[in-house]
Every structure is written in C-alpha cells, then in structure tokens.
Scaffold this motif. Structure first.
Motif, PDB file in Angstrom:
ATOM      1  N   THR A 136       0.814  -1.212   0.000  1.00 35.34           N
ATOM      2  CA  THR A 136       0.000   0.000   0.000  1.00 35.34           C
ATOM      3  C   THR A 136       0.850   1.265   0.000  1.00 35.34           C
ATOM      4  OG1 THR A 136      -0.112  -0.163   2.403  1.00 35.34           O
ATOM      5  CG2 THR A 136      -1.952  -1.074   1.174  1.00 35.34           C
ATOM      6  N   ARG A 141       4.560   7.899  -6.197  1.00 37.99           N
ATOM      7  CA  ARG A 141       4.190   8.990  -5.321  1.00 37.99           C
ATOM      8  C   ARG A 141       3.979  10.266  -6.102  1.00 37.99           C
ATOM      9  NH1 ARG A 141       5.993   7.248  -0.040  1.00 37.99           N
ATOM     10  NH2 ARG A 141       6.270   5.059  -0.413  1.00 37.99           N
ATOM     11  N   SER A 144       6.172  12.538  -9.028  1.00 45.01           N
ATOM     12  CA  SER A 144       6.925  11.742  -9.995  1.00 45.01           C
ATOM     13  C   SER A 144       6.314  11.851 -11.390  1.00 45.01           C
ATOM     14  CB  SER A 144       6.953  10.285  -9.553  1.00 45.01           C
ATOM     15  OG  SER A 144       5.639   9.774  -9.453  1.00 45.01           O
TER      16      SER A 144
ATOM     17  N   TRP B  12      -1.827  20.245  -8.509  1.00 48.55           N
ATOM     18  CA  TRP B  12      -1.767  18.815  -8.860  1.00 48.55           C
ATOM     19  C   TRP B  12      -0.636  18.152  -8.080  1.00 48.55           C
ATOM     20  CZ3 TRP B  12      -4.884  15.568 -11.528  1.00 48.55           C
ATOM     21  CH2 TRP B  12      -4.371  14.296 -11.824  1.00 48.55           C
ATOM     22  N   LEU B  13      -0.995  17.318  -7.131  1.00 49.76           N
ATOM     23  CA  LEU B  13       0.017  16.684  -6.284  1.00 49.76           C
ATOM     24  C   LEU B  13       0.257  15.232  -6.645  1.00 49.76           C
ATOM     25  CD1 LEU B  13      -1.252  18.172  -2.887  1.00 49.76           C
ATOM     26  CD2 LEU B  13       0.734  18.928  -4.225  1.00 49.76           C
ATOM     27  N   ARG B  14      -0.577  14.691  -7.523  1.00 51.72           N
ATOM     28  CA  ARG B  14      -0.479  13.266  -7.872  1.00 51.72           C
ATOM     29  C   ARG B  14       0.668  13.034  -8.856  1.00 51.72           C
ATOM     30  NH1 ARG B  14      -6.154  10.784  -7.968  1.00 51.72           N
ATOM     31  NH2 ARG B  14      -7.352  12.121  -6.569  1.00 51.72           N
ATOM     32  N   PRO B  15       1.026  11.766  -9.074  1.00 52.39           N
ATOM     33  CA  PRO B  15       2.017  11.488 -10.132  1.00 52.39           C
ATOM     34  C   PRO B  15       1.495  12.005 -11.476  1.00 52.39           C
ATOM     35  CG  PRO B  15       1.566   9.519  -8.826  1.00 52.39           C
ATOM     36  CD  PRO B  15       0.563  10.534  -8.404  1.00 52.39           C
ATOM     37  N   LYS B  16       2.416  12.474 -12.294  1.00 47.43           N
ATOM     38  CA  LYS B  16       2.040  12.965 -13.622  1.00 47.43           C
ATOM     39  C   LYS B  16       2.455  11.964 -14.690  1.00 47.43           C
ATOM     40  CE  LYS B  16       2.315  17.957 -12.892  1.00 47.43           C
ATOM     41  NZ  LYS B  16       3.133  19.168 -13.151  1.00 47.43           N
ATOM     42  N   ILE B  78      -9.925   2.326  -1.735  1.00 48.57           N
ATOM     43  CA  ILE B  78      -8.588   2.301  -1.133  1.00 48.57           C
ATOM     44  C   ILE B  78      -8.677   2.936   0.257  1.00 48.57           C
ATOM     45  CG2 ILE B  78      -6.184   3.044  -1.363  1.00 48.57           C
ATOM     46  CD1 ILE B  78      -6.948   1.142  -3.571  1.00 48.57           C
ATOM     47  N   GLN B  80      -6.006   2.248   2.596  1.00 47.53           N
ATOM     48  CA  GLN B  80      -4.636   2.383   3.108  1.00 47.53           C
ATOM     49  C   GLN B  80      -3.703   2.610   1.940  1.00 47.53           C
ATOM     50  OE1 GLN B  80      -3.256  -0.468   6.112  1.00 47.53           O
ATOM     51  NE2 GLN B  80      -1.309  -0.617   5.027  1.00 47.53           N
ATOM     52  N   ASN B  81      -2.989   3.715   1.971  1.00 46.71           N
ATOM     53  CA  ASN B  81      -1.963   4.015   0.970  1.00 46.71           C
ATOM     54  C   ASN B  81      -1.035   5.035   1.612  1.00 46.71           C
ATOM     55  OD1 ASN B  81      -0.378   4.829  -1.179  1.00 46.71           O
ATOM     56  ND2 ASN B  81      -2.038   4.780  -2.666  1.00 46.71           N
ATOM     57  N   TYR B  82       0.216   4.628   1.807  1.00 50.74           N
ATOM     58  CA  TYR B  82       1.148   5.496   2.514  1.00 50.74           C
ATOM     59  C   TYR B  82       1.734   6.579   1.609  1.00 50.74           C
ATOM     60  CZ  TYR B  82       1.007   1.955   6.175  1.00 50.74           C
ATOM     61  OH  TYR B  82       0.603   1.090   7.150  1.00 50.74           O
ATOM     62  N   ALA B  83       1.526   6.444   0.305  1.00 50.58           N
ATOM     63  CA  ALA B  83       2.184   7.359  -0.623  1.00 50.58           C
ATOM     64  C   ALA B  83       1.463   8.709  -0.658  1.00 50.58           C
ATOM     65  CB  ALA B  83       2.217   6.743  -2.020  1.00 50.58           C
ATOM     66  N   LYS B  84       2.258   9.761  -0.683  1.00 49.85           N
ATOM     67  CA  LYS B  84       1.686  11.099  -0.888  1.00 49.85           C
ATOM     68  C   LYS B  84       1.269  11.218  -2.347  1.00 49.85           C
ATOM     69  CE  LYS B  84       4.176  13.918   2.506  1.00 49.85           C
ATOM     70  NZ  LYS B  84       5.163  14.989   2.662  1.00 49.85           N
ATOM     71  N   PRO B  85       0.209  11.949  -2.695  1.00 48.34           N
ATOM     72  CA  PRO B  85      -0.715  12.630  -1.782  1.00 48.34           C
ATOM     73  C   PRO B  85      -1.886  11.738  -1.382  1.00 48.34           C
ATOM     74  CG  PRO B  85      -1.320  13.132  -4.027  1.00 48.34           C
ATOM     75  CD  PRO B  85      -0.158  12.169  -4.108  1.00 48.34           C
ATOM     76  N   PHE B  86      -1.828  10.467  -1.805  1.00 46.42           N
ATOM     77  CA  PHE B  86      -3.016   9.624  -1.668  1.00 46.42           C
ATOM     78  C   PHE B  86      -3.382   9.371  -0.214  1.00 46.42           C
ATOM     79  CE2 PHE B  86      -1.090   8.598  -5.800  1.00 46.42           C
ATOM     80  CZ  PHE B  86      -2.114   9.045  -6.607  1.00 46.42           C
ATOM     81  N   TYR B  92     -10.767   6.506  -1.015  1.00 42.25           N
ATOM     82  CA  TYR B  92     -11.173   6.940  -2.362  1.00 42.25           C
ATOM     83  C   TYR B  92     -11.394   5.720  -3.238  1.00 42.25           C
ATOM     84  CZ  TYR B  92      -6.161   6.314  -3.184  1.00 42.25           C
ATOM     85  OH  TYR B  92      -4.904   5.804  -3.254  1.00 42.25           O
TER      86      TYR B  92
END
Lengths: 403, 144
Positions: A136, A141, A144, B12-16, B78, B80-86, B92
């Motif tokens: 998870t 991230r 990227s 926009w904080l997600r991966p592009k 989802i 549990q997700n440790y990755a930013k920004p999720f 979600y």
C-alpha cells in the motif's frame, strides 16, 4: 568433455526426462544480515548440498532477478557472481510466477539436450530493506513522472492490494462469492503455518478474525493479504538418468505450461478469470492427468482471491464455484486437496516473488519429507504461480513416479 | 459532441504521466475536455490505453472521441496508501469504467460517498488539468 558425456556419446540416448533433484531455502522470514544476492548464494549452496551435485556440473542457469532496490540480481549478473559456466541461460521474468515458467523452460531445455543440469535461484531482502509498506505504499508517489503503460494508472492512486480487490469485487458481483468464503483460504493456510516454526504468522485464526481485520482495499481485509518477508530459494533440475545416483529421490516434471492475459491491472480482459484457464489445461494435457489426480496444491496466495481465481481457472472447480468449493474445506489440513502446506505467502514467507517456494514445498511433499504437514500418499503435486496482477500464470505438475 | 468540464487551477500533487509520442494527443485532448480512445480502421477494434498498434490485428489505430459516458465495471475503495498525496485522500474509489463504446478505462469515481459506489452505476467523465496541455480524466455519477 567429461567422462559422463563420453559415456553418453558411446552408449546412446539416455533418459532425458526432466526432474528436480535438489532444493534449498535461504533464511526467512527475516534475515537482516543477508542481502538479495546472499539469499541467492545461500539457497544455491543448500540446493547443491541437498542433492550432492557439484557446482561445476551446472551447465544451465535460470534467474528472474527482480529483487529490486540497489541489488542487481538479474541472470547475467548472478551468472557472473556465482560463476556459472552455462551453455543455457534464461532470464524469464513474469513476476511471482517466474519459477513455474522456469520449470517449463528448464524441462524443455533438458529434454532437448541444450544442457544437462540447471540451477534456478531467487533471493530478496524485501522486509529488511523496505519494511512492510509495499502493498500500500510501493506505487508511484506525487511529484513523480510515470512513463509507459503505468502512466494511465498512476494518477489514480491504486495500490497493489487494490488491483486484486477489483478482481475480488467483480467475482463477488457475478457469482455471489463472499468475504467469509475467501477468509476460509486464509484460515486453512494459517493452520499449516502454525506447524511451521519459521512461518512469520503462527497464531491460529478464524473466519471472523479475517473478516473483522482492517479493510485495506474493499473487499480485501488485512488477513486476506500475504505477508512481506525476506527469503530466497533454489532448485536444481537434471535428467532422470543423472538422478539415479544422487542423494535425493528425483521429482519428475510431468507437465508445465504458462500463459499471460495482461500485465497492468487496467488491462485485465476479464476480472473473474486468469490465464490459468489456458496454462492449467495445457499442463494437465502434457502430464496426461486430470485435477482428480492431484494430491496437493501449491498456489500463489498473494491474496485470498488469487487462490480462488486459480482454483477455478486451472480447473479444480467450475467457474464461479470457487467460493462454495473453498467453504467445503477441501484445501485445509486433512482435506482432499491441501493447499500451501508450508504456511503459504499468506502466513509463512512472501519476499515479493513467491513462486520458487511453491516448487520447493511441492518437492518436499513428493519426497515424503514434509514431516508434520506431510500429505499422505502424495504422488502428484501442482504448483500454480501468479505473476504481476493476476497477469502471467505458470503451472507445473510434479510427480513422484516416472511418467 | 459536447466537451466535458475541465477543472483548472487546482494544485496537482499526484504522479504525472510522462507524455510520449503516442500518449501526447490523449493527454492534450483531455486538457481540452475530450476523452480519446483508439479505433482500428482495419478491423474495427476499439482500445484503451493508446498504443502504436491495434491489439487485435496489429494495424495502426486512429483516434476517436468517446462519449465520456460509461458504467462502473468493478472498483475498490482504497483505505490504506502510505504514498503522498493519496494518504491524505483516503478513502477513495479506484474503478474500471466500461465505456459506451466498449473499452474499459481506469479512473477515480468522485463526488459520491465511497461506500455508495456500485457495480453497474452510470458515470460520466470530467477532466482535471494537471498542467498546461495535460488533462487527466476523472469520473462522477451521471447526472441523468
């Protein structure tokens, strides 16, 4: 040319039926002092010692690599590191199912005479290096740039668990499969883990424990998910002829096949079945056997749903009937088709690509060396690996008797 | 065909996505409010994600604007997700959307409580601009 080859040259064809003669595990579930390459190395030493074949006799090498991190453990690097003087090399990498594909490829190479004795190795220090966030936290991230096919998925924050959860959700929708039925898989595998002193999780669990554990990605709970551990393994394949005077009885490769439907989860053509629907029947046809002939199964149990989909697609029950089949208890200790007698990836050992442990435990069962968890009269075992996101399925049917 | 809403000006904080020669028209069209899929002039196959070849026959596919309407084929919530920004967006919904035209696309379903999402639910696309010339499709419950 060594004396054995001269003998073959003069005395004609030998029995080139492919067999597995040596198996070895490194250390699990946690081995902070070993890096991935050391896991490969230790497993190789133990596999060689297991069967008594000298290292110099290895003339084929198969390695998927894939340990990740800073370590390079691909086939060419490991071939150099271990100094394997090979005339056959294969770096097939289909994720966790790589090793079932390796059995398929290795068996063909031995039959064909491309080489006589093949070493297969795997190693991973995933738990010690990364901790337990992979399922998870291992996806891209924010900040990227993501290239290739993953660019179409990365913005949405799916997780490894979420990918399998989408398959589980669809299976529930189409066939009425329940979380309780999936939980039965985790409960049965855990019972075997309680009998494995090395297993990472050894306390017995109930269906209630599974369905009441934290939801990670609906409908998969924490206890529907595999462990994250360190570990490594190796096995050695050779000809039935060469196996005649070794320390361990040979385990015969009766049939092996592999197939792939997709790689990334968004491309899965049907979320309720896998490429096992192709690989399973083909492996059975090659072995001249049916699912009724199988005494125990080693299935990739990254998640409970993985086992359920493999059961149906490989052919142990009809499509959609995996839930009731599991609930009848066949997969448990003492059942007609015991599953993952080493405690599986769910409860014992899952360093990232578990497929090699399926082969090693199947060999232990077929040799009659499984101790407390030995399946009585175990003549045929089937290993089914799932790589990627239910993407590439490899099936290997192994037997105690010469085909 | 009407263009869909494009949300602009949000950070926009997600991966592009890293645009490449094949994907560039897709992301640029999304920034204009158009959802593109590919259609093969040779065999009629429609596909997502965009590729240099038709997955059915191997010929070169052409772009086609999709209606932007579909239904939820399957999904997960989802939690549990440790990755930013999720990790800041939990819980979600990640879903596979079956488009009216046939192909399935991945996306998030928003503007609805995650627990209320169901398989078969009609959804429609909207776009979020990640940067100039790069729009990302998202999905919300269909209005009608």
């Amino acid at each position: 040319m060594d004396s054995r080859k001269w003998r073959l040259f003069y005395f004609g064809p030998m029995d080139r039926t492919p067999v597995i003669v040596g198996v070895g595990l490194s250390e699990y579930p946690k081995a902070p002092d070993l890096d991935a390459v050391q896991h490969h190395s230790l497993a190789m030493q133990r596999a060689l010692a297991d069967c008594g074949i000298p290292k110099r006799e290895i003339d084929g090498y198969i390695c998927a690599g894939g340990s990740g991190g800073m370590m390079v453990d691909d086939a060419v690097t490991m071939s150099e590191y271990l100094r394997i003087d090979h005339r056959y090399v294969d770096s097939t990498m289909t994720g966790g199912s790589s090793f079932e594909f390796h059995v398929q490829h290795g068996a063909a190479a031995i039959r064909d005479g491309a080489c006589d004795t093949i070493l297969v190795t795997y190693g991973s220090d995933q738990l010690s290096r990364m901790g337990r966030m992979l399922g998870t936290g291992g996806f891209q991230r924010g900040g990227s740039r993501v290239a290739g096919p993953m660019q179409y998925e990365a913005p949405y924050g799916n997780s490894l668990v979420g990918a399998y959860a989408m398959a589980a959700r669809r299976h529930m929708h189409e066939f009425g499969t329940t979380s309780e039925q999936l939980a039965e898989i985790a409960v049965g595998v855990r019972e075997f883990a309680t009998l494995n002193p090395k297993a990472i999780y050894r306390d017995p669990i109930t269906v209630d424990d599974v369905v009441n554990s934290r939801m990670i990605a609906d409908p998969l709970h924490k206890l529907d998910c595999c462990a994250i551990t360190d570990g490594g393994g190796a096995f050695i394949m050779t000809t039935a002829e060469r196996a005649r005077d070794l320390a361990q009885p040979p385990v015969y490769v009766l049939g092996a096949a592999g197939a792939q439907t997709h790689w990334n989860i968004s491309q899965m053509p049907d979320y309720t079945t896998t490429a096992g629907a192709k690989a399973g029947p083909e492996a059975f046809a090659r072995a001249g056997l049916t699912p009724d002939d199988v005494d125990m199964i080693m299935f990739y149990d990254s998640f409970t749903i993985t086992v359920l989909l493999l059961l149906e697609s490989v052919g142990f029950c009809k499509r959609g009937e995996g839930g009731p089949f599991v609930a009848e208890g066949h997969l448990k200790r003492g059942g007609k088709l015991p599953l993952n007698t080493d405690g599986g990836g769910l409860s014992s050992c899952h360093p990232g690509m578990r497929g090699i442990f399926l082969i090693i435990e199947a060999v232990r069962q077929l040799r009659g060396q499984a101790g407390e968890v030995q399946v009585p009269d175990c003549n045929v075992a089937l290993a089914a690996g799932s790589g990627g996101w239910l993407s590439a399925i490899g099936v290997a049917i192994l037997g105690k008797e010469h085909p | 065909m009407t263009s869909t809403e494009v949300v602009r000006g949000e950070e926009w904080l997600r991966p592009k996505p890293a645009k490449d020669p094949v994907s560039t028209p897709y992301w640029e069209a999304a920034a204009r409010g158009e959802l593109l899929i590919q259609h093969c002039p040779s065999c009629g196959n429609r596909q997502w994600y965009p590729r240099a070849v038709c997955t059915a026959c191997g010929e070169s596919p052409e772009w086609e604007q999709a209606s932007g309407r579909g239904t939820v084929h399957t999904f997960t919530i989802i939690r549990q997700n440790y990755a930013k920004p999720f990790r800041d967006l939990l819980p979600y919904v990640v879903a596979m959307i079956e488009l009216e035209e046939g192909p399935m696309v991945m996306g998030n379903v928003t503007d609805i409580e995650a627990d209320d999402v169901q398989i078969g639910m009609p959804v429609e696309v909207y776009m979020v601009e990640a940067e100039e010339g790069l729009g990302v499709p998202f999905w919300r419950p269909a209005k009608s």
